[in-house]
Motif scaffolding. Structure first.
Motif, PDB file in Angstrom:
ATOM      1  N   UNK A 162      24.995  -0.397  18.586  1.00 34.63           N
ATOM      2  CA  UNK A 162      24.952  -0.641  17.170  1.00 34.63           C
ATOM      3  C   UNK A 162      25.690   0.330  16.313  1.00 34.63           C
ATOM      4  N   UNK A 163      25.363   1.757  16.796  1.00 35.96           N
ATOM      5  CA  UNK A 163      25.826   2.820  16.120  1.00 35.96           C
ATOM      6  C   UNK A 163      27.152   2.983  16.212  1.00 35.96           C
ATOM      7  N   UNK A 164      27.835   2.515  17.628  1.00 31.90           N
ATOM      8  CA  UNK A 164      29.298   2.751  17.772  1.00 31.90           C
ATOM      9  C   UNK A 164      29.752   1.477  16.862  1.00 31.90           C
ATOM     10  N   UNK A 165      29.246   0.451  16.656  1.00 29.26           N
ATOM     11  CA  UNK A 165      29.873  -0.529  15.800  1.00 29.26           C
ATOM     12  C   UNK A 165      29.687  -0.119  14.382  1.00 29.26           C
ATOM     13  N   UNK A 166      28.830   0.648  13.982  1.00 31.82           N
ATOM     14  CA  UNK A 166      28.797   1.234  12.697  1.00 31.82           C
ATOM     15  C   UNK A 166      30.001   2.253  12.463  1.00 31.82           C
ATOM     16  N   UNK A 167      29.989   2.963  13.538  1.00 30.00           N
ATOM     17  CA  UNK A 167      31.109   4.052  13.475  1.00 30.00           C
ATOM     18  C   UNK A 167      32.501   3.361  13.066  1.00 30.00           C
ATOM     19  N   UNK A 168      32.828   2.278  14.066  1.00 30.47           N
ATOM     20  CA  UNK A 168      34.084   1.513  13.770  1.00 30.47           C
ATOM     21  C   UNK A 168      34.132   0.816  12.701  1.00 30.47           C
ATOM     22  N   UNK A 169      33.053   0.203  11.973  1.00 27.98           N
ATOM     23  CA  UNK A 169      33.005  -0.316  10.620  1.00 27.98           C
ATOM     24  C   UNK A 169      33.478   0.715   9.606  1.00 27.98           C
ATOM     25  N   UNK A 170      32.774   1.697   9.590  1.00 24.05           N
ATOM     26  CA  UNK A 170      33.104   2.944   8.871  1.00 24.05           C
ATOM     27  C   UNK A 170      34.832   3.310   8.914  1.00 24.05           C
ATOM     28  N   UNK A 171      35.267   3.317   9.894  1.00 25.27           N
ATOM     29  CA  UNK A 171      36.467   3.645  10.197  1.00 25.27           C
ATOM     30  C   UNK A 171      37.744   2.467   9.570  1.00 25.27           C
ATOM     31  N   UNK A 172      37.140   1.261   9.672  1.00 26.95           N
ATOM     32  CA  UNK A 172      37.846  -0.034   9.134  1.00 26.95           C
ATOM     33  C   UNK A 172      37.728  -0.129   7.625  1.00 26.95           C
ATOM     34  N   UNK A 173      36.600  -0.007   7.347  1.00 28.47           N
ATOM     35  CA  UNK A 173      36.160  -0.429   5.753  1.00 28.47           C
ATOM     36  C   UNK A 173      36.117   1.113   4.794  1.00 28.47           C
ATOM     37  N   UNK A 174      35.963   2.099   5.527  1.00 26.40           N
ATOM     38  CA  UNK A 174      35.576   3.371   4.606  1.00 26.40           C
ATOM     39  C   UNK A 174      34.084   3.483   4.151  1.00 26.40           C
ATOM     40  N   UNK A 175      33.306   2.577   4.583  1.00 25.02           N
ATOM     41  CA  UNK A 175      32.061   2.598   4.191  1.00 25.02           C
ATOM     42  C   UNK A 175      31.055   1.858   5.233  1.00 25.02           C
ATOM     43  N   UNK A 176      29.758   2.302   5.005  1.00 20.51           N
ATOM     44  CA  UNK A 176      28.777   1.506   5.822  1.00 20.51           C
ATOM     45  C   UNK A 176      27.813   0.817   4.949  1.00 20.51           C
ATOM     46  N   UNK A 177      28.023   0.656   3.605  1.00 23.80           N
ATOM     47  CA  UNK A 177      27.116  -0.177   2.718  1.00 23.80           C
ATOM     48  C   UNK A 177      27.455  -1.603   2.676  1.00 23.80           C
ATOM     49  N   UNK A 178      26.587  -2.333   2.934  1.00 23.93           N
ATOM     50  CA  UNK A 178      26.827  -3.899   3.207  1.00 23.93           C
ATOM     51  C   UNK A 178      27.738  -4.425   1.805  1.00 23.93           C
ATOM     52  N   UNK A 179      27.145  -4.336   0.759  1.00 21.70           N
ATOM     53  CA  UNK A 179      27.995  -4.720  -0.404  1.00 21.70           C
ATOM     54  C   UNK A 179      29.217  -4.192  -0.582  1.00 21.70           C
ATOM     55  N   UNK A 180      29.458  -3.044  -0.244  1.00 17.27           N
ATOM     56  CA  UNK A 180      31.104  -2.829  -0.383  1.00 17.27           C
ATOM     57  C   UNK A 180      31.788  -3.495   0.600  1.00 17.27           C
ATOM     58  N   UNK A 181      31.334  -3.707   1.934  1.00 15.43           N
ATOM     59  CA  UNK A 181      32.051  -4.337   2.997  1.00 15.43           C
ATOM     60  C   UNK A 181      32.157  -5.851   2.602  1.00 15.43           C
ATOM     61  N   UNK A 182      31.181  -6.495   2.197  1.00 23.85           N
ATOM     62  CA  UNK A 182      31.314  -7.898   1.633  1.00 23.85           C
ATOM     63  C   UNK A 182      32.385  -7.987   0.580  1.00 23.85           C
ATOM     64  N   UNK A 183      32.479  -6.873  -0.289  1.00 24.45           N
ATOM     65  CA  UNK A 183      33.371  -7.126  -1.523  1.00 24.45           C
ATOM     66  C   UNK A 183      34.771  -6.939  -0.981  1.00 24.45           C
ATOM     67  N   UNK A 184      34.939  -5.907  -0.060  1.00 22.67           N
ATOM     68  CA  UNK A 184      36.329  -5.630   0.585  1.00 22.67           C
ATOM     69  C   UNK A 184      36.698  -6.750   1.233  1.00 22.67           C
ATOM     70  N   UNK A 185      35.800  -7.286   1.957  1.00 25.82           N
ATOM     71  CA  UNK A 185      36.113  -8.432   2.855  1.00 25.82           C
ATOM     72  C   UNK A 185      36.491  -9.703   1.911  1.00 25.82           C
ATOM     73  N   UNK A 186      35.991  -9.915   1.129  1.00 23.52           N
ATOM     74  CA  UNK A 186      36.147 -11.230   0.226  1.00 23.52           C
ATOM     75  C   UNK A 186      37.616 -11.049  -0.464  1.00 23.52           C
ATOM     76  N   UNK A 187      38.020  -9.730  -0.809  1.00 22.74           N
ATOM     77  CA  UNK A 187      39.285  -9.438  -1.595  1.00 22.74           C
ATOM     78  C   UNK A 187      40.515  -9.878  -0.706  1.00 22.74           C
ATOM     79  N   UNK A 188      40.254  -9.869   0.642  1.00 25.82           N
ATOM     80  CA  UNK A 188      41.464 -10.065   1.460  1.00 25.82           C
ATOM     81  C   UNK A 188      41.792 -11.606   1.571  1.00 25.82           C
TER      82      UNK A 188
END
Length: 117
Positions: free
Chosen positions: A91-117
């Motif tokens: 789970x921590x390795x996935x969190x690091x990968x998500x941080x690299x892909x999205x630039x954040x590990x905040x759930x709302x920011x990830x959902x916002x950036x994901x919905x914009x694409x």
């Protein structure tokens, strides 16, 4: 039984509620992982508490001992701890990968950036 005599079950309930609270309300992915670990620890404590036999002895054949404690719950919890460490590492390795892909590990920011694409 006295309520104070069952303190380990109160600790289990408190840890479960804290872990559940962190998982539900935490927006940070690392905080959610920590909440899941707290919840998992409460399950371990509960399972060990249920497996404890008052007055039970280790299952070694000796004279004068009639009540034995079953070691199986404790062994299963040791296995669950190892699996829990492995899942936490994943789970921590996935969190690091998500941080690299999205630039954040905040759930709302990830959902916002994901919905914009």
């Amino acid at each position: 039984m006295l309520v104070a005599a069952l303190y380990n079950y109160w600790i289990v309930i408190a840890l479960m509620m804290i872990g559940l609270f962190v998982v539900i309300l935490g927006g940070n992915l690392v905080k959610k992982i920590i909440g899941l670990n707290i919840f998992q620890t409460s399950v371990f404590i509960f399972y060990i508490s249920v497996g404890k036999v008052d007055g039970g002895s280790a299952p070694i054949l000796t004279e004068g001992v009639e009540l034995y404690s079953n070691p199986l719950p404790h062994v299963l919890i040791l296995t669950a701890i190892v699996v829990g460490i492995a899942t936490t590492a994943l789970a921590l390795a996935l969190a690091i990968r998500i941080k690299q892909a999205y630039g954040t590990i905040e759930e709302r920011d990830i959902q916002t950036r994901d919905s914009q694409c």
